[in-house]
Motif scaffolding. Structure first.
Motif, PDB file in Angstrom:
ATOM      1  N   VAL A 326      57.821  36.260  30.054  1.00 10.47           N
ATOM      2  CA  VAL A 326      56.626  36.058  31.440  1.00 10.47           C
ATOM      3  C   VAL A 326      56.358  37.359  30.770  1.00 10.47           C
ATOM      4  O   VAL A 326      56.949  39.228  30.605  1.00 10.47           O
ATOM      5  CB  VAL A 326      56.970  35.410  32.060  1.00 10.47           C
ATOM      6  N   LEU A 327      54.642  37.433  31.019  1.00  4.21           N
ATOM      7  CA  LEU A 327      53.372  38.692  31.032  1.00  4.21           C
ATOM      8  C   LEU A 327      53.693  39.246  32.298  1.00  4.21           C
ATOM      9  O   LEU A 327      52.867  38.028  33.797  1.00  4.21           O
ATOM     10  CB  LEU A 327      52.124  38.039  30.265  1.00  4.21           C
ATOM     11  N   SER A 328      52.959  40.553  32.580  1.00  2.00           N
ATOM     12  CA  SER A 328      53.039  40.753  34.283  1.00  2.00           C
ATOM     13  C   SER A 328      52.467  41.918  33.928  1.00  2.00           C
ATOM     14  O   SER A 328      52.037  43.284  33.072  1.00  2.00           O
ATOM     15  CB  SER A 328      54.211  40.895  34.780  1.00  2.00           C
ATOM     16  N   THR A 329      52.204  42.884  34.894  1.00  6.62           N
ATOM     17  CA  THR A 329      51.936  43.946  35.755  1.00  6.62           C
ATOM     18  C   THR A 329      52.008  44.779  36.356  1.00  6.62           C
ATOM     19  O   THR A 329      53.057  43.767  37.425  1.00  6.62           O
ATOM     20  CB  THR A 329      49.938  44.071  36.382  1.00  6.62           C
ATOM     21  N   HIS A 330      52.354  45.778  36.500  1.00  4.29           N
ATOM     22  CA  HIS A 330      53.364  46.925  37.095  1.00  4.29           C
ATOM     23  C   HIS A 330      52.523  47.407  38.369  1.00  4.29           C
ATOM     24  O   HIS A 330      53.503  46.943  39.770  1.00  4.29           O
ATOM     25  CB  HIS A 330      53.347  48.248  36.498  1.00  4.29           C
ATOM     26  N   TYR A 331      51.128  47.032  38.936  1.00  8.90           N
ATOM     27  CA  TYR A 331      50.767  47.410  39.878  1.00  8.90           C
ATOM     28  C   TYR A 331      49.770  47.359  40.293  1.00  8.90           C
ATOM     29  O   TYR A 331      48.617  47.936  39.602  1.00  8.90           O
ATOM     30  CB  TYR A 331      51.334  49.406  40.426  1.00  8.90           C
ATOM     31  N   PRO A 332      49.081  46.275  40.681  1.00  3.93           N
ATOM     32  CA  PRO A 332      49.792  45.532  41.702  1.00  3.93           C
ATOM     33  C   PRO A 332      50.737  44.246  41.334  1.00  3.93           C
ATOM     34  O   PRO A 332      50.118  43.897  39.299  1.00  3.93           O
ATOM     35  CB  PRO A 332      48.892  44.822  42.668  1.00  3.93           C
ATOM     36  N   LYS A 333      51.968  44.623  41.320  1.00  2.05           N
ATOM     37  CA  LYS A 333      53.256  43.178  40.769  1.00  2.05           C
ATOM     38  C   LYS A 333      52.650  42.207  40.747  1.00  2.05           C
ATOM     39  O   LYS A 333      51.813  41.668  41.869  1.00  2.05           O
ATOM     40  CB  LYS A 333      54.467  43.783  41.632  1.00  2.05           C
ATOM     41  N   LYS A 334      52.165  41.331  39.233  1.00  2.00           N
ATOM     42  CA  LYS A 334      51.937  40.345  38.941  1.00  2.00           C
ATOM     43  C   LYS A 334      52.124  39.355  37.472  1.00  2.00           C
ATOM     44  O   LYS A 334      51.780  40.154  37.017  1.00  2.00           O
ATOM     45  CB  LYS A 334      50.305  39.878  39.517  1.00  2.00           C
ATOM     46  N   GLN A 335      52.915  38.386  37.845  1.00  2.00           N
ATOM     47  CA  GLN A 335      53.197  37.252  36.627  1.00  2.00           C
ATOM     48  C   GLN A 335      51.963  36.250  36.446  1.00  2.00           C
ATOM     49  O   GLN A 335      51.637  35.642  37.162  1.00  2.00           O
ATOM     50  CB  GLN A 335      54.599  36.709  36.992  1.00  2.00           C
ATOM     51  N   TYR A 336      51.839  36.122  34.880  1.00  2.00           N
ATOM     52  CA  TYR A 336      51.077  35.159  34.643  1.00  2.00           C
ATOM     53  C   TYR A 336      51.946  34.139  33.668  1.00  2.00           C
ATOM     54  O   TYR A 336      52.004  33.411  32.820  1.00  2.00           O
ATOM     55  CB  TYR A 336      49.944  35.990  33.664  1.00  2.00           C
ATOM     56  N   SER A 337      52.033  33.029  35.097  1.00  2.47           N
ATOM     57  CA  SER A 337      52.997  32.114  34.493  1.00  2.47           C
ATOM     58  C   SER A 337      51.816  31.213  33.988  1.00  2.47           C
ATOM     59  O   SER A 337      52.003  29.699  33.615  1.00  2.47           O
ATOM     60  CB  SER A 337      53.824  32.417  35.370  1.00  2.47           C
ATOM     61  N   ASP A 338      50.868  31.192  34.287  1.00  4.54           N
ATOM     62  CA  ASP A 338      49.648  30.374  34.000  1.00  4.54           C
ATOM     63  C   ASP A 338      49.376  29.803  32.409  1.00  4.54           C
ATOM     64  O   ASP A 338      48.277  30.845  32.107  1.00  4.54           O
ATOM     65  CB  ASP A 338      47.973  29.538  35.228  1.00  4.54           C
ATOM     66  N   LEU A 339      49.706  29.350  31.812  1.00  2.00           N
ATOM     67  CA  LEU A 339      49.537  29.361  30.408  1.00  2.00           C
ATOM     68  C   LEU A 339      47.543  29.339  30.195  1.00  2.00           C
ATOM     69  O   LEU A 339      47.608  29.809  29.131  1.00  2.00           O
ATOM     70  CB  LEU A 339      50.821  29.508  29.484  1.00  2.00           C
ATOM     71  N   LYS A 340      47.400  28.129  30.471  1.00  2.91           N
ATOM     72  CA  LYS A 340      46.152  28.084  29.940  1.00  2.91           C
ATOM     73  C   LYS A 340      45.145  28.913  31.178  1.00  2.91           C
ATOM     74  O   LYS A 340      43.843  28.660  30.488  1.00  2.91           O
ATOM     75  CB  LYS A 340      46.009  26.580  30.581  1.00  2.91           C
ATOM     76  N   SER A 341      45.331  30.004  32.039  1.00  2.00           N
ATOM     77  CA  SER A 341      44.366  30.232  32.668  1.00  2.00           C
ATOM     78  C   SER A 341      43.994  31.767  31.505  1.00  2.00           C
ATOM     79  O   SER A 341      44.777  32.523  30.296  1.00  2.00           O
ATOM     80  CB  SER A 341      44.929  31.792  33.518  1.00  2.00           C
ATOM     81  N   THR A 342      42.476  31.816  31.362  1.00  2.00           N
ATOM     82  CA  THR A 342      41.754  33.220  30.805  1.00  2.00           C
ATOM     83  C   THR A 342      42.386  34.092  30.967  1.00  2.00           C
ATOM     84  O   THR A 342      42.078  34.242  32.891  1.00  2.00           O
ATOM     85  CB  THR A 342      40.580  32.401  30.758  1.00  2.00           C
ATOM     86  N   LEU A 343      42.026  35.249  30.205  1.00  2.00           N
ATOM     87  CA  LEU A 343      42.090  36.253  30.470  1.00  2.00           C
ATOM     88  C   LEU A 343      41.075  36.869  31.552  1.00  2.00           C
ATOM     89  O   LEU A 343      41.060  37.412  32.618  1.00  2.00           O
ATOM     90  CB  LEU A 343      41.536  36.985  29.248  1.00  2.00           C
TER      91      LEU A 343
END
Length: 359
Positions: A326-343
């Motif tokens: 899964v892709l995520s950011t460190h700060y603020p901590k967030k995981q990108y689990s919605d694969l259909k969501s755009t950048l």
């Protein structure tokens, strides 16, 4: 004088008309059958009662009586390879009384009989006693019959018991005469019985040896069958293990092949990297992706590209299945689990740093 004469007459009548007595007993026997609705008395019970009456009257010093039916006594004598001695008693015959007192119930006769014979007794007043009288053709009392119960060549012609000798009346008047006549008669038959027993014992020994050999053979066969079963079971387990390993290996190869083909198909999507804003006005974003092994990827994406599209790009650069990450950011901590969501929807522009981590 008249009293003495009457006594003499009575005695003479009793001792000289056994057939008349037998006729009376026959009538009594069949009359009793009628009264008992034609049910035969138990011969073992009759024997037990006969022995009880004799021992109560004459004492306990006597040959061992078989407390059984006649047929059971025959079977027992047959199993021991001994002659069966049958005594038929008549309580109404005076000679039977003297025989019991002077011969049968003495220590010498007891020891003589028990050393050589199986002994069975019946009373002519009972149903079994009457049948034995007729069977053995007894004409007077006391009566002793020598029976051969085994099939002995030269003595018998079948497996049925055979009367060899009948001793009765005056032949049994004294202990010595009784033992002598019995011993003399038996000496004529005994060698044949001994020879038959020796043949029987030899056959039994051969049968026992064959039985032991058969048991050893079947035991060996059983052990061999068990070894064969274990061997086949082991082979089957090895075959199943081999097939399982082969299937697992084939599944792995198929998976790797499918994974490689999928990556090759995806690689075609990333041949052209956007460098600037598109003619249709769509902006680009620069993403830096740090992989789980510490390496990093860098590429430009359109802000209209989806998280799934970014994952497909990562999939072309790693060996493991991308479904496990899964892709995520460190700060603020967030995981990108919605694969259909755009950048653009996720705010990942004009640039961003993402981390690939295991689920």
């Amino acid at each position: 004088m008249n009293s003495s004469s009457s006594t003499t007459t009575t005695t003479t009548t009793t001792t000289t008309t056994p057939n008349s007595n037998l006729s009376i007993w026959s009538l009594s026997y069949y009359f009793n059958l009628w009264n008992k609705q034609f049910t035969e008395p138990d011969s073992s019970e009759e024997t037990r009662k006969t022995v009880l009456r004799l021992t109560e009257r004459f004492g306990e010093t006597h040959p061992t009586f078989r407390m059984s039916s006649y047929n059971e006594a025959v079977s027992f004598a047959k199993s021991k390879f001994k002659f069966l001695m049958v005594y038929i008693h008549s309580s109404q015959h005076p000679s039977s009384h003297s025989f019991c007192k002077e011969v049968l119930f003495t220590r010498e006769f007891k020891e003589f009989i028990e050393a050589n014979y199986i002994f069975w007794v019946c009373d002519v007043s009972t149903s079994i006693g009457l049948r034995m009288c007729n069977l053995l053709e007894v004409t007077t009392f006391p009566a002793l019959s020598l029976i051969c119960c085994n099939n002995v060549p030269g003595l018998t012609t079948s497996s049925q018991p055979v009367r060899l000798e009948l001793f009765q009346g005056n032949q049994l008047s004294t202990k010595q005469s009784a033992m002598t006549i019995i011993r003399t008669s038996v000496s004529h038959y005994e060698p044949s019985l001994v020879a038959a027993k020796a043949d029987h014992d030899l056959r039994e020994q051969d049968r026992f040896i064959r039985q032991e050999q058969d048991e050893a053979f079947y035991q060996s066969l059983k052990e061999d069958q068990e070894k064969e079963r274990i061997r086949l079971e082991k082979e089957e387990q090895e075959r199943l293990k081999r097939e399982r390993e082969e299937k697992e290996e084939q599944d792995r190869i198929n998976f790797q092949t499918e994974l490689e083909e999928r990556k090759q198909r995806k690689q075609k999507l990333f041949i052209n990297e956007p460098k600037q804003k598109q003619p249709n006005g769509v902006d680009i974003t620069k993403l830096v992706i740090r992989l789980h092994d510490g390496s990093k990827l860098q590429r430009n994406f359109l802000i209209t590209d989806t998280i799934e599209f970014v994952m497909d790009f990562i999939d072309t650069h790693i060996q493991e299945p991308i479904e496990n990450y899964v892709l995520s950011t460190h700060y603020p901590k967030k995981q990108y689990s919605d694969l259909k969501s755009t950048l653009k929807d996720e705010g990942l522009y004009p640039d961003s740093v993402l981390f690939l981590s295991e689920l």
